[in-house]
Design a protein around this motif. Structure first.
Motif, PDB file in Angstrom:
ATOM      1  N   LYS A  41       0.850  -1.185   0.000  1.00 26.93           N
ATOM      2  CA  LYS A  41       0.000   0.000   0.000  1.00 26.93           C
ATOM      3  C   LYS A  41       0.887   1.238   0.000  1.00 26.93           C
ATOM      4  O   LYS A  41       1.766   1.386   0.846  1.00 26.93           O
ATOM      5  CB  LYS A  41      -0.904   0.002   1.233  1.00 26.93           C
ATOM      6  N   ILE A  42       0.657   2.109  -0.952  1.00 23.84           N
ATOM      7  CA  ILE A  42       1.480   3.314  -1.077  1.00 23.84           C
ATOM      8  C   ILE A  42       1.201   4.225   0.120  1.00 23.84           C
ATOM      9  O   ILE A  42       0.065   4.679   0.304  1.00 23.84           O
ATOM     10  CB  ILE A  42       1.187   4.028  -2.404  1.00 23.84           C
ATOM     11  N   PRO A  43       2.201   4.507   0.951  1.00 23.98           N
ATOM     12  CA  PRO A  43       1.965   5.200   2.224  1.00 23.98           C
ATOM     13  C   PRO A  43       1.915   6.719   2.137  1.00 23.98           C
ATOM     14  O   PRO A  43       2.580   7.417   2.891  1.00 23.98           O
ATOM     15  CB  PRO A  43       3.152   4.730   3.074  1.00 23.98           C
ATOM     16  N   ARG A  44       1.146   7.231   1.211  1.00 24.93           N
ATOM     17  CA  ARG A  44       0.914   8.673   1.168  1.00 24.93           C
ATOM     18  C   ARG A  44      -0.292   8.943   0.287  1.00 24.93           C
ATOM     19  O   ARG A  44      -0.718   8.094  -0.505  1.00 24.93           O
ATOM     20  CB  ARG A  44       2.135   9.426   0.647  1.00 24.93           C
ATOM     21  N   HIS A  45      -0.847  10.145   0.426  1.00 30.13           N
ATOM     22  CA  HIS A  45      -1.993  10.531  -0.389  1.00 30.13           C
ATOM     23  C   HIS A  45      -1.571  10.674  -1.849  1.00 30.13           C
ATOM     24  O   HIS A  45      -0.496  11.196  -2.154  1.00 30.13           O
ATOM     25  CB  HIS A  45      -2.565  11.855   0.108  1.00 30.13           C
ATOM     26  N   VAL A  46      -2.425  10.198  -2.744  1.00 28.73           N
ATOM     27  CA  VAL A  46      -2.163  10.288  -4.182  1.00 28.73           C
ATOM     28  C   VAL A  46      -3.241  11.159  -4.818  1.00 28.73           C
ATOM     29  O   VAL A  46      -4.432  10.951  -4.585  1.00 28.73           O
ATOM     30  CB  VAL A  46      -2.161   8.885  -4.831  1.00 28.73           C
ATOM     31  N   HIS A  47      -2.832  12.125  -5.614  1.00 27.70           N
ATOM     32  CA  HIS A  47      -3.788  12.994  -6.289  1.00 27.70           C
ATOM     33  C   HIS A  47      -4.447  12.253  -7.458  1.00 27.70           C
ATOM     34  O   HIS A  47      -4.103  11.104  -7.749  1.00 27.70           O
ATOM     35  CB  HIS A  47      -3.090  14.263  -6.771  1.00 27.70           C
ATOM     36  N   THR A  48      -5.387  12.905  -8.123  1.00 30.78           N
ATOM     37  CA  THR A  48      -6.110  12.272  -9.222  1.00 30.78           C
ATOM     38  C   THR A  48      -5.145  11.568 -10.168  1.00 30.78           C
ATOM     39  O   THR A  48      -4.239  12.201 -10.725  1.00 30.78           O
ATOM     40  CB  THR A  48      -6.918  13.324 -10.006  1.00 30.78           C
ATOM     41  N   PRO A  49      -5.297  10.255 -10.368  1.00 31.68           N
ATOM     42  CA  PRO A  49      -4.317   9.483 -11.140  1.00 31.68           C
ATOM     43  C   PRO A  49      -4.250   9.884 -12.613  1.00 31.68           C
ATOM     44  O   PRO A  49      -5.205   9.704 -13.365  1.00 31.68           O
ATOM     45  CB  PRO A  49      -4.820   8.038 -10.992  1.00 31.68           C
ATOM     46  N   ILE A  50      -3.127  10.426 -13.000  1.00 31.63           N
ATOM     47  CA  ILE A  50      -2.782  10.683 -14.390  1.00 31.63           C
ATOM     48  C   ILE A  50      -1.334  10.226 -14.559  1.00 31.63           C
ATOM     49  O   ILE A  50      -0.688   9.807 -13.596  1.00 31.63           O
ATOM     50  CB  ILE A  50      -2.947  12.171 -14.772  1.00 31.63           C
ATOM     51  N   TYR A  51      -0.810  10.305 -15.767  1.00 35.03           N
ATOM     52  CA  TYR A  51       0.537   9.796 -16.019  1.00 35.03           C
ATOM     53  C   TYR A  51       1.581  10.508 -15.166  1.00 35.03           C
ATOM     54  O   TYR A  51       2.481   9.878 -14.596  1.00 35.03           O
ATOM     55  CB  TYR A  51       0.868   9.950 -17.500  1.00 35.03           C
ATOM     56  N   GLU A  52       1.472  11.838 -15.048  1.00 36.19           N
ATOM     57  CA  GLU A  52       2.447  12.589 -14.266  1.00 36.19           C
ATOM     58  C   GLU A  52       2.409  12.183 -12.795  1.00 36.19           C
ATOM     59  O   GLU A  52       3.448  12.117 -12.126  1.00 36.19           O
ATOM     60  CB  GLU A  52       2.192  14.096 -14.403  1.00 36.19           C
ATOM     61  N   VAL A  53       1.217  11.907 -12.277  1.00 35.75           N
ATOM     62  CA  VAL A  53       1.091  11.469 -10.883  1.00 35.75           C
ATOM     63  C   VAL A  53       1.686  10.073 -10.713  1.00 35.75           C
ATOM     64  O   VAL A  53       2.303   9.758  -9.689  1.00 35.75           O
ATOM     65  CB  VAL A  53      -0.390  11.497 -10.445  1.00 35.75           C
TER      66      VAL A  53
END
Length: 266
Positions: A181-193
């Motif tokens: 599990k990625i241990p941080r908040h992720v913004h709206t998934p796009i390629y740059e994210v």
């Protein structure tokens, strides 16, 4: 509190810890080492870069190639990619119409709380099912053509059942030991994210509380690592809360005709 370490510095710290402290307690689920501390209740652990393979019999093979997938899912948005030793060799971004008008709430969340929906919601639910079928289809391609060592994932608990119950099967189970599990908040998934998340996972992270701050500084200095800055925006403490509430980052898609649609059971 934390200190993010470039890959080389993380390797340097890992070598020091292995030489000075011997075999350490490894948390496979979170890919981190639990570090001993004189204050028994102090928090002090070292998240390893994703390109460092899990230890075998307590020993790390630091030069072993690691192939992995990063999978980022939010309502109506997904970015996933296949990586070899930190390099992205393939990626795909999916978007779907699955967020209710005005409320900014995904259809699956709405049904969970209300139990009813309009006819237009059938479109959203249909696209939701197709959304996860497409995701699993691409995942199957990766697993068919490559050996996958780790699966880094960011997905809310509300959406996970749709991933694993899709008509197109997920090529791993929810208890797969390769999951991280990625241990941080992720913004709206796009390629740059997706690429930004990869850069984060390629770094090591020394995480500690106030009681462990001095010990963390001592370890870094002893390993010859200096010049690192505290980055509060990267703190891992609240990431699980972010996973629970993704609505702030959801794009709002809606159909102007929804207002006139009949309500029906779903």
């Amino acid at each position: 509190m934390n200190r993010l370490l470039p890959t080389n510095a993380a390797l340097q710290l890992l070598r020091y810890l292995s030489q000075q402290l011997g075999q350490l307690e490894y948390d496979a689920e979170k890919h981190r080492l639990l570090l001993p501390h004189e204050a028994g209740d102090a928090t002090l652990y070292f998240r390893l870069p994703l390109t460092i393979a899990s230890p075998v019999q307590g020993k790390f093979a630091m030069q072993q190639p690691v192939n992995y997938i990063i999978l980022l899912i939010q309502s109506g948005n997904c970015a996933l990619g296949y990586f070899e030793n930190g390099r992205n060799l393939n990626h795909k971004v999916f978007r779907s119409y699955m967020v209710r008008k005005k409320q900014g709430k995904s259809q699956v969340k709405y049904l969970k709380t209300k139990g009813k929906s309009r006819a237009g919601s059938r479109v959203r639910l249909g696209e939701t099912l197709e959304f996860f079928e497409n995701i699993n289809g691409r995942l199957q391609e990766y697993f068919e053509h490559h050996t996958i060592d780790r699966i880094a994932i960011s997905c809310s608990k509300t959406l996970l059942p749709y991933l694993y119950s899709s008509k197109t099967e997920t090529p791993f189970t929810k208890s797969d030991p390769r999951l991280l599990k990625i241990p941080r908040h992720v913004h709206t998934p796009i390629y740059e994210v997706l690429l930004d998340t990869n850069r984060y996972l390629l770094r090591g992270e020394l995480v500690f509380d106030e009681q462990g701050r001095e010990r963390a500084t001592q370890l870094l200095e002893a390993a010859g690592i200096t010049g690192l800055q505290h980055t509060p925006e990267e703190d891992s403490d609240s990431w699980e809360e972010d996973q629970e509430d993704e609505s702030a980052d959801e794009d709002v898609f809606y159909d102007e005709e929804d207002e006139e649609e009949d309500e029906m059971e779903w």
